[in-house]
Write an enzyme that holds these catalytic residues in place. Structure first.
Site, short mmCIF file in Angstrom:
data_model
loop_
_atom_site.label_atom_id
_atom_site.label_comp_id
_atom_site.label_asym_id
_atom_site.label_seq_id
_atom_site.Cartn_x
_atom_site.Cartn_y
_atom_site.Cartn_z
CB SER A 245 -0.96 -0.03 1.19
OG SER A 245 -1.95 0.95 1.09
CG ASP A 346 -7.01 -2.28 -3.80
OD1 ASP A 346 -7.63 -1.42 -3.16
OD2 ASP A 346 -5.80 -2.54 -3.60
CG HIS A 378 -6.05 -1.87 -0.05
ND1 HIS A 378 -5.26 -1.52 -1.11
CD2 HIS A 378 -5.48 -1.31 1.05
CE1 HIS A 378 -4.25 -0.78 -0.69
NE2 HIS A 378 -4.35 -0.64 0.62
#
Length: 437
Positions: A245, A346, A378
């Site tokens: 991320s 995501d 995600h």
């Protein structure tokens, strides 16, 4: 709250002008794909259900891509936890400062409530991993790598200490705001069980630091790993850099800035040539394309630009844009092979953030590939799937890439016991539905 963007995945079309292809791999295709090679000893063990699961994953490849790619331990002394209160105080103080900057609104209240329920549902797994983190003799916590606040890293060491081990230097995510080295505990636990050392690098978050300090901290942590990991049983010739991320963005910036320094002949403390591969998990690499997405998800434009040191700095901290700069070609040519992982479901960061960056890298002559996982969100790849136990696609791909040139390790992987389930399935499914990410 993590990096955000609610975009649906758009498949790219094959054409003579575009070397990127998207397809569903069948069992016969897996043997001939240029990246992420499978060994016979691994594939022969697959059950029909495993093969069905494999078909759910999509890969985005370049035709020019190259190959090769228990909660155990003894209880620690209580004195080893003495650093925890000071770190907790620091995080709490910065959290209140951050809340003052965010303000209080409906959107934030709802996300905070969703986050609390999400964490509650995963609590059985968090408790087990937390016990391992604080009490296992295989974890070396808060090793100092620099003189700035939060210049610390955690090491997760394999139980078997025979021979030098491959190393993953990991930079965790957290929307540049709530990142913390302990977020990598689950990854560290599971990779170290397979004979891989994991170094989880902490860094200053906003508002304690802006993106420049974050990248500086990550680079210094990577330098420490490159220069000192042999003292902990690591192989300095098998170091893999990974970010998740926001951590994927920070780590890619650190890697690219290091390449620029090397190309300019500046004095350096580590070299990009020491990194065997870069793995980016659910990352964003072109900030210009993400500002509005993040704003719509709650990471407001003014706050995001504050983190990134103003709109004028978006160019410097957008790896995809830097890679496309013809004046940076010498630096870009120094980069190691880059593998980008992303889920097609995501909502925090759209999957085309990875496919677009991979395409830009290939255009610049870098060996690169994007691997997409069907219907993964995600947090599926980083939390829910690992807590589910057994084998999952991302974990298997990481292991094969890291052990790709080690036949003995690959053979051991075939007979390795399946990972334990940490959270009941019903709670994992509900957590996926309420996740604010």
């Amino acid at each position: 709250m993590k990096n955000a963007a609610a975009l649906l995945f758009r498949s790219e079309h094959d054409s003579a002008a575009d070397s990127t292809r998207i397809f569903m791999p069948s069992s016969s295709e897996i043997e001939t794909k240029p990246l992420l090679s499978r060994t016979p000893s691994c594939t022969n063990q697959k059950s029909s259900s495993d093969q069905k699961k494999k078909r759910r994953r999509r890969r985005v490849l370049s035709e020019t891509s190259v190959v090769t790619l228990s909660l155990g331990g003894t209880r620690r002394r209580f004195g080893r936890m003495t650093i925890a209160p000071s770190e907790t105080f620091l995080i709490t103080r910065l959290s209140f400062k951050l809340l003052g900057l965010l303000g209080v609104g409906y959107r934030w209240i709802m996300r905070f409530m969703a986050l609390g329920f999400y964490a509650f549902l995963l609590m059985p797994g968090f408790i087990q991993v937390g016990y391992y983190y604080f009490y296992s003799s295989r974890v070396r916590r808060s090793i100092v790598y620099g003189d700035q606040p939060r210049n610390r890293l955690d090491l997760y060491l394999p139980e078997n200490k025979d021979g030098a081990k491959p190393v993953v230097a990991f930079v965790t995510g957290g929307a540049w705001i709530i990142g913390y080295k302990a977020w990598g505990s689950l990854l560290g636990l599971q990779l170290s069980d397979r004979g891989i050392i994991v170094a989880c690098i902490d860094y200053r978050n906003f508002p304690q630091g802006t993106i420049g300090e974050m990248v500086q901290d990550a680079a210094q942590g990577i330098s420490f790993v490159c220069n000192n990991i042999a003292d902990y049983g690591g192989d300095p010739n098998r170091i893999y850099l990974m970010g998740q991320s926001a951590g994927a963005h920070i780590a890619s910036c650190a890697l690219l800035q290091q390449a620029i320094k090397e190309a300019a002949g500046e004095t350096i403390t580590w070299s990009v040539s020491q990194i065997k591969y870069y793995f980016g998990l659910s990352g964003g690499y072109n900030l210009f394309n993400l500002v509005d997405h993040f704003n719509s998800r709650g990471l407001y434009r003014s706050l995001f630009l504050g983190i990134m040191e103003g709109e004028e700095s978006l160019l410097q901290y957008s790896p995809e844009v830097v890679v496309k700069d013809p004046n940076r070609r010498n630096a870009v040519s120094l980069l190691p092979p880059i593998i980008l992982f992303h889920g097609t479901a995501d909502l925090s960061i759209p999957p085309d953030a990875s496919t677009s960056f991979a395409a830009a890298l290939r255009d610049a002559g870098v060996q690169s590939e994007a691997i997409l996982y069907e219907e993964k969100t995600h947090t599926d790849l980083f939390l829910q799937d690992p807590m589910r136990g057994g084998n999952d696609d991302l974990f298997e791909d990481l292991i094969r890439l890291i052990h790709g040139d080690d036949a003995e390790a690959l053979e051991k992987d075939v007979t390795a016991p399946p990972r334990r389930r940490l959270v009941p399935e019903c709670m994992l499914r509900l957590a996926r539905k309420v996740s604010p990410f």
